[in-house]
Design a protein around this motif. Structure first.
Motif, short mmCIF file in Angstrom:
data_model
loop_
_atom_site.label_atom_id
_atom_site.label_comp_id
_atom_site.label_asym_id
_atom_site.label_seq_id
_atom_site.Cartn_x
_atom_site.Cartn_y
_atom_site.Cartn_z
N ASP A 1 0.82 -1.22 0.00
CA ASP A 1 0.00 0.00 0.00
C ASP A 1 0.85 1.26 0.00
OD1 ASP A 1 -2.31 -1.49 0.04
OD2 ASP A 1 -2.42 -1.52 2.22
N GLU A 2 1.92 1.25 0.81
CA GLU A 2 2.74 2.46 0.96
C GLU A 2 4.14 2.06 1.40
OE1 GLU A 2 2.72 6.75 3.40
OE2 GLU A 2 1.26 5.17 3.87
N LYS B 1 3.90 -0.59 4.40
CA LYS B 1 2.51 -0.84 4.73
C LYS B 1 1.89 -1.74 3.66
CE LYS B 1 2.33 1.92 8.37
NZ LYS B 1 2.06 1.42 9.74
N SER C 1 2.04 -4.59 8.42
CA SER C 1 3.26 -3.84 8.11
C SER C 1 4.46 -4.78 8.07
CB SER C 1 3.49 -2.73 9.12
OG SER C 1 3.67 -3.27 10.42
N THR D 1 2.67 -7.71 12.22
CA THR D 1 3.98 -7.59 11.61
C THR D 1 4.28 -8.83 10.80
OG1 THR D 1 4.78 -6.19 13.41
CG2 THR D 1 6.44 -7.27 12.05
N SER E 1 -1.50 -4.75 2.61
CA SER E 1 -2.83 -5.30 2.88
C SER E 1 -2.79 -6.79 2.59
CB SER E 1 -3.89 -4.62 2.00
OG SER E 1 -4.02 -3.26 2.33
N LYS F 1 -4.95 -4.90 7.23
CA LYS F 1 -3.78 -4.02 7.26
C LYS F 1 -2.66 -4.66 8.08
CE LYS F 1 -5.79 -0.91 4.79
NZ LYS F 1 -5.36 -0.75 3.39
N SER G 1 -1.64 -3.87 15.54
CA SER G 1 -0.83 -4.07 14.34
C SER G 1 -0.46 -5.54 14.16
CB SER G 1 0.45 -3.23 14.40
OG SER G 1 1.26 -3.66 15.48
#
Length: 1432
Positions: free
Chosen positions: A614-615, A622, A633, A673, A624, A631, A671
């Motif tokens: 995504d980013e 980041k 990371s 990971t 998906s 979401k 989050s």
């Protein structure tokens, strides 16, 4: 009051009359000849009424002051007439200084050490003495002291009497009172009873207060007086000095009250009557703020207090303000205004040349100096005209001056627009705008304004913990922050940058109040405990959320669900103000469980997932998770097990790229990971199923881990075990066991580094105890070494695909490709070249250069690609004919697992050693491991290029061949199959790529023709570089050139004036002596032809990783060594040479064979026991290399003491004439002590080494060892001692400079250069500045380096070496325009023809590489002009 005895007046100064003075001097009256006359007339000079200034202030002058601020290490004191001074810790009192010294030296003392904030408070009046006055830029720093021995200096014991008030310091605290220090000689003791002090005040050693003498015992003739003192505020306040006693100036201490009468009213002062001297009260110190002089009458009786005495004039300056010394401390006006307020429409009631006075309210006033009236840099000279009395202005209150009882204000627009100007304005919870000004060890520093700075702990830089906090915000960034806590008295400001706290819509809590119950607010987790969470809010308010109020199951581990610093929304259940306690709940929605827990259950731990990017951020990717778009990371250091590949991969990853087989590494409430590390994938596929699937750690099982935080006492690692991952401490004692002695810099563990840890047990607090020692994690050396090698090579393959998809030109080359390279730079270690029309850089190390002929800049050579360096985006090449003919990485069907093959090392890197097969499958490239295990923290000893060895083939996967040394093969099973993570880089459109490459080929061919023409024109400056000793070669080349011109269909590839022979014609001479036009490169089409030629012969691949080379192989199968073909070719070549040449070559061959025998002798099997080492040492007792191997043998068995004993024995055995060998042993011994000894043992060995060896060499070795061990402070100490002892040695100063600059200590390095300039002979100054200038370019500030070189060249303009270095430095730092400008200046110098030829040659080479055809023509034009001028 009792009549006081008078003794010597230390303030009395006899001034001679100036009878012959000029008119100007006479006009200055009262100071000199007219002083006596003016005294008789009772009219002192009006000049004495001028206010005290920094210029008239003198060292030793005693003044009354009022404490404005109490800081941690000093007191800020307001002085009369708006002056300011400071009192440091060392100038409080003698007893306080002694007590602090004991505390510093860790000496025990019964007295309690009080902080300054406990002993003093703002508004407290003190008597001070001026210690020093320093001018710092445009500011003046006044250092003061409170020590009684300084302020009471002029008072003698005989002049004391009851009723006199003195400043005294508490010397010690007794049961019934305090022993006091008066500082007066002849006083044997002074005591202050506890009942005579103010109970609300804290008194201790360090307190200095004004006391009144109530009793005197003893005889002053014997110097044995004992005083009884009282600090009763009423008694001290009402004590006055009689008018008759004012004749003794020494008794007129600041703060002393005098009852007297007004003798005269001047324009700007009131004159008071004293005994033999005059007293003056300025208009600023009248009884009330807005009193006028006409309100006072001659003869009125007043009570005034002494502010200070003008020493030479014996004029006493006093104040009529009743609040001065009338109580223990002064305070700000009780009513408004307050500091920081902006007041509008305030009237100016008085102006002067120094500033304006403003009426702020009925009983408060302000003063604005001339430099604060406007933002203009120049001080206004027409203040009275521009700011007349009665004018209305807008001002801001900056601070309060206690001594003059007025506010200091500013009219500057920049100050009026500031959000805050004082700490006192700031409140907890306020949102402020700030600028990042730097970082310290615990957080970031922010500037709110010019006068206000704050601190942000690393934990508060972002909502989630930041792995590299200092990269979160760079210096100069503008940020929005929120005040967590402010202590305006200490100037302490704590801020947060967490967006969730800064932008919180919920009401915030700043105090313990019952009104806050049932309120929903936000806070951050301070501490995670088994029973609940400690949550912090604003203004140091804390609350506790019990586990029952967190919405979790009773068995869940809070450390898995929550993390320190996490922002949470909470509800206040109960507040206990008296206990400062708050009970909180995270169940803010009617008892529902925490919403973010759903994320924990979204994916399974250790499962492989597919995700899309995504980013791409600086520290994290980041993504998906498909197909539900969950979401997650991927931290950058989770992209690979190898830190060198992580940033390379990050730069290649773009939004939309797909990642397959990513592993869920850990989870929190907020989050998920993921990781791409191969070590985790191998563990999931081949690790113990019990360890992989069990929620608890299994004893003696090895787990993959990632370093998440590094502390002095160890490191925190995250293990992908359990339900959400396990974060535990790996203590420093369990990181590694003593291993092989490393000759290179000690390996440094990095954040995000991969390693394996084994679970040992749990401690008394139920915390897991982990170890990463090899003996606990290494079970199969073959599996671990090949796994590290294989995963590294697979990561390189993935990176190569990424570079190819991004159309990087260097990425299209493969191992074995033949290229034509242009030499651009020649250094001692390597040769730099450019390829493919200067679009690709390459290098040729010394091991792959020809032995006889040296390469020259501008020469073109044919080379073979040895390795594609992905980190440097360059190629590593070889010129060795044997490799250029045979090397390839194509798949070979003859290779079988288990085959033993003779190999030769052609490249050694950190994680692999590349070899080429010499017997079976000749020319095939294979890879050997250099790292035994992921936990091998010390770098391995790399093999030398050209070394022969025997390899056992262990794994063949297409063209990829892996093996291990035969001596290391233990027949262990291994498995390299695993579902490794892969990044699917999005390819560009194929048709578009093909058309683009065709266009590039056309452009390059056109440029090639142009370059050929340019070269012909440029031969006036530089001849085509050829080997002048090979006339025969020249003739062959010319013949080939003619053949090429006649036949366009030749099979040979043409580049300019040179024909590059095919592989069958290639020899070592051809590879370096073929003359090629400067600046000309082969086109893409030519390169493809070369590639196709090589592909027809043998195949190719690229990767890297290897093993420990401390045990060399022996040639066990000599029958496989086939070198007969090379020998036959050399014999034929010998017959064609002259007799003298054959004799010379025979001698060289004999020398080569001798060296070969020596090398084979050294490559014999390393001893495997202590007895074998002893036998080996009998043959080579003076060889430091053998002794060091013996030391390493003991270290492998963790026998440090035996290793040290061997080192000491080596020093006894090795001959004293073998200085270098002994120095090697001393260096090793110093390393052993630094790594495994104590500071005492290091010092002992260091001292012993200095007594037996060259001092300078030992100092340098010690500094190197300290620097390797990252003991920067110790290394700095060694360099300091070296530069003192060998101050005349230029090399010492240069090495010290290199140390400081390379360790980012530029300030210290520059200081050493200044010292060097003072110590070295002037003849060494040029070289010193030259070397330090280069350091500035490389490590420091480029502009500073530029200034240093410009300064040198302004004086030594004939030094071509300095000019050349300067140009090269500018070029390397990409300042092409600057380098061109310097070269143009060089061409205008008036030098000898030889030097000017060098200048023009360098200029032309520079323009060919960095300029264009026009700039090249411009240089040629300059040459022609120079030649024409010279010939005239």
């Amino acid at each position: 009051m009792t009549q006081l005895k008078q003794k010597g007046d230390l303030f009395s100064v006899k001034v001679k009359k100036d009878q012959k003075g000029s008119k100007k001097k006479k006009k200055q009256g009262g100071r000199k000849g007219d002083w006596k006359k003016s005294r008789k007339d009772g009219h002192p000079s009006s000049i004495d009424a001028e206010p005290l200034t920094y210029k008239t202030l003198t060292v030793g002058q005693v003044l009354l002051g009022c404490i404005a601020e109490v800081l941690d290490y000093e007191l800020v004191v307001s002085l009369p007439h708006k002056l300011v001074g400071s009192v440091s810790l060392a100038h409080i009192s003698r007893p306080y200084t002694t007590l602090i010294s004991k505390l510093k030296d860790d000496e025990e003392d019964d007295e309690e050490v009080h902080a300054l904030q406990d002993l003093y408070q703002p508004g407290q009046y003190v008597v001070t003495s001026v210690v020093s006055i320093e001018k710092i830029n445009s500011l003046t720093k006044v250092s003061l002291t409170l020590m009684p021995n300084e302020v009471n200096f002029g008072i003698s014991a005989s002049s004391l009497a009851t009723g006199l008030v003195l400043p005294c310091a508490v010397a010690s605290v007794e049961d019934k009172g305090y022993a006091m220090d008066t500082g007066i000689t002849g006083i044997n003791g002074a005591f202050l009873k506890k009942e005579d002090t103010k109970k609300s005040c804290t008194l201790g050693v360090g307190s200095v207060l004004r006391c009144i003498i109530t009793n005197i015992v003893g005889a002053d003739e014997e110097d044995s007086l004992y005083l009884t003192l009282s600090a009763n505020s009423k008694a001290v306040r009402s004590a006055t000095l009689s008018l008759s006693d004012t004749s003794n100036v020494a008794l007129l201490l600041p703060g002393t009250a005098i009852k007297t009468t007004i003798s005269k009213i001047q324009n700007d002062a009131v004159i008071l009557m004293l005994a033999d001297i005059d007293g003056i009260v300025s208009s600023l110190h009248l009884a009330k703020p807005f009193d006028k002089l006409k309100q006072y009458r001659v003869g009125d009786t007043v009570v005034a207090r002494v502010l200070y005495v003008t020493p030479l004039r014996k004029v006493v300056h006093l104040t009529l303000q009743k609040s001065v010394c009338s109580k223990r401390s002064a305070t700000d006006p009780e009513e408004e205004p307050k500091t920081g307020d902006i007041l509008r429409e305030k009237e100016i009631y008085r102006t002067s040349s120094s500033g304006i006075y403003v009426k702020l309210s009925s009983n408060s006033r302000g003063f604005c100096s001339g430099n604060h009236l406007s933002d203009k840099s120049k001080v206004l000279h027409h203040i009275i005209r521009d700011y007349p009395v009665g004018k209305k202005i807008t001002c801001r209150l900056m601070k309060y001056n206690y001594m003059d009882q007025l506010f200091i204000v500013s009219l500057q627009k920049s100050v009026l627009e500031q959000q805050f100007v004082t700490y006192r304005e700031m409140k907890s919870g306020q949102v402020v705008q700030a600028t990042v000004i730097g970082y310290d060890d615990v957080g970031a520093k922010l500037a709110i304004s010019k006068r206000i700075t704050g601190h942000v702990p690393f934990l508060h830089l972002a909502n989630d913990p930041v792995k590299q906090p200092k990269l979160k915000h760079v210096k100069g960034d503008h940020v929005t922050a929120r005040i967590l806590k402010v202590d305006w008295k200490k100037h302490h400001l704590l801020l947060t940058l967490k967006p969730r706290l800064v932008n919180a819509n919920e009401p915030i809590l700043t105090e313990y109040t019952e009104e806050a119950e049932n309120m929903v607010t936000v806070g951050y987790i301070i501490k995670i405990m088994p029973v609940g969470l400690l949550i912090g809010m604003f203004n140091d308010v804390k609350g506790f959320a019990p586990k029952s109020q967190l919405g979790l199951q009773s068995k869940e581990d809070l450390n898995v669900v929550f993390e320190k610093g996490q922002v949470v929304q909470c509800k206040i259940l109960k507040v206990y103000p008296e206990k400062k306690n708050i009970i909180l709940s995270l169940l803010v929605d009617g008892g529902k469980s925490v919403k973010v827990r759903k994320l924990m259950d979204a994916v399974e731990m250790r499962s492989r997932v597919k995700c899309v990017v995504d980013e791409v951020m600086q520290d994290v990717i980041k993504v998906s998770i498909l197909p539900e778009n969950i979401k997650a990371s991927i931290p950058v250091y989770h992209l690979s097990d190898y830190t060198s590949k992580c940033n390379v991969l990050k730069d290649l990853i773009k939004e939309g790229h797909e990642i397959i087989n990513a592993v869920v590494f850990s989870k929190t409430t907020s989050s998920i990971t993921l990781t791409l590390k191969s070590s985790v994938s191998f563990w999931i596929d081949h690790g113990s199923s019990e360890a992989v699937n069990n929620t608890d750690l299994i004893p003696k099982e090895s787990y993959p881990a990632v370093v998440s935080d590094i502390k002095n006492y160890g490191m925190f690692v995250v293990i992908p075990s359990g339900k959400a991952g396990n974060r535990s401490l790996l203590h420093v004692n369990n990181v590694a066991t003593p291993s092989m002695l490393c000759e290179t810099k000690e390996y440094e563990i990095l954040l995000g580094q991969s390693l394996y840890v084994s679970f040992k047990d749990r401690d008394e607090k139920n915390r897991p105890m982990l170890t990463s020692a090899l003996k606990d994690n290494l079970t199969n050396g073959t599996q671990s070494s090949l796994q590290v090698l294989y995963s590294y090579l697979k990561d390189e393959e993935m990176v190569a695909r990424g570079f190819q998809e991004s159309q990087e030109k260097f990425a299209k080359f493969r191992i074995g490709d033949k290229v034509v390279a242009l030499v651009t730079e020649v250094t001692d270690q390597k040769v730099h070249v450019s390829i493919n029309n200067k679009t690709v850089e390459g290098k040729i190390t010394g091991d792959h250069q020809p032995a006889k002929a040296a390469l020259k800049v501008g020469q073109k050579v044919k080379a073979c690609v040895l390795y594609v360096n992905q980190e440097e985006k360059s190629l590593e090449l070889t010129l060795k004919p044997s490799l250029m003919l045979n090397i390839h990485v194509n798949k070979n069907e003859k290779l079988k697992i288990g085959m033993i093959v003779k190999c030769e090392v052609i490249l050694a890197k950190e994680f692999f050693t590349m070899v080429v097969m010499k017997s079976e499958c000749k020319g095939t490239v294979a890879y050997l491991p250099t790292v035994m295990h992921m936990n091998s923290f010390c770098p391995s000893l790399l093999s030398s290029v050209g070394k022969k060895c025997w390899m056992v083939v262990k794994h063949v996967e297409g063209p990829l061949v892996l093996g291990i040394l035969k001596c290391h093969d233990k027949g262990e099973d291994f498995n390299l199959t695993s579902k490794l993570a892969q990044i699917a880089f999005t390819p560009c459109d194929e048709g578009e790529a093909d058309s683009k490459s065709e266009e590039e080929e056309i452009d390059i061919e056109d440029n090639s023709n142009k370059d050929g023409q340019d070269m012909e024109d440029s031969e006036t400056i530089s001849e085509v570089l050829v080997d002048s000793s090979k006339e025969k070669t020249k003739k062959v080349i010319k013949k080939r050139q003619l053949e090429t011109k006649e036949t366009k269909t030749s099979k040979k590839v043409k580049t300019g004036n040179v024909v590059i022979p095919e592989q069958g014609d290639l020899n070592e001479e051809d590879s370096i002596t073929n003359p090629v036009n400067e600046g000309e490169e082969p086109s893409d089409s030519e390169m493809e032809n070369l590639r196709s030629d090589s592909a027809n012969q043998k195949p190719c691949l690229t990767v890297k990783t290897g093993f420990v080379w401390d045990v060399p192989d022996t040639l066990e199968n000599p029958e496989l060594d086939s070198e007969s073909e090379d020998e036959e070719q050399s014999k034929k070549r010998m017959k064609q040479l002259k007799k003298s040449d054959r004799i010379a070559m025979a001698q060289e061959e004999e020398q080569r064979l001798h060296q070969l025998e020596l090398s084979r002798l050294e490559e014999s099997q390393t001893p495997q026991s202590a007895l074998e080492f002893e036998a080996f040492l009998q043959k080579s007792p003076n060889s430091s290399a053998v002794w060091i191997q013996f030391i390493s043998f003991h270290l492998e068995s963790a026998e440090v003491d035996k290793a040290k004993a061997v080192a000491h024995r080596a020093l006894q055995v090795i001959s004293t004439q073998e200085e270098e060998e002994r120095l090697n042993i001393w260096t090793v011994l110093l390393r052993l002590e630094v790594l495994y000894g104590s500071p005492e043992t290091v010092a002992e060995v260091y001292k012993e080494a200095l007594t037996t060896s060259d001092h300078l060499k030992i100092h340098l070795a010690m500094a190197m060892v300290y620097a390797e061990a990252n003991k920067i402070k110790e290394a700095e100490g060694v360099y300091f001692n070296m530069t003192k002892k060998f101050s005349q040695e230029l090399s010492v100063w240069v090495k010290a400079g290199i140390f400081f600059f390379s360790h980012n200590m530029m300030k210290e390095g520059r200081h050493y250069m200044e010292r060097a300039l003072r110590s070295l002979d002037k003849k060494d100054h040029v070289e010193l500045i030259n070397r330090f200038g280069q350091l500035e370019f490389r490590f420091g500030e480029m502009e500073r380096g530029r200034t240093m070189f410009e300064s040198l060249l302004s004086t030594y303009w004939k030094r071509m070496d300095i000019w050349s270095v300067y140009v090269d430095l500018l070029t390397k730092n990409k300042d092409i325009d600057g380098a061109r400008n310097v070269l143009e200046r060089m061409t205008s110098l008036k030098l000898r023809l030889k030097k000017m030829r060098f200048v023009f040659k360098k200029f032309l080479d520079f323009e060919k590489e960095h300029g264009n055809s026009q700039s090249v023509e411009a240089v040629k034009q300059r040459v022609e002009e120079f030649v024409a001028t010279t010939l005239q």
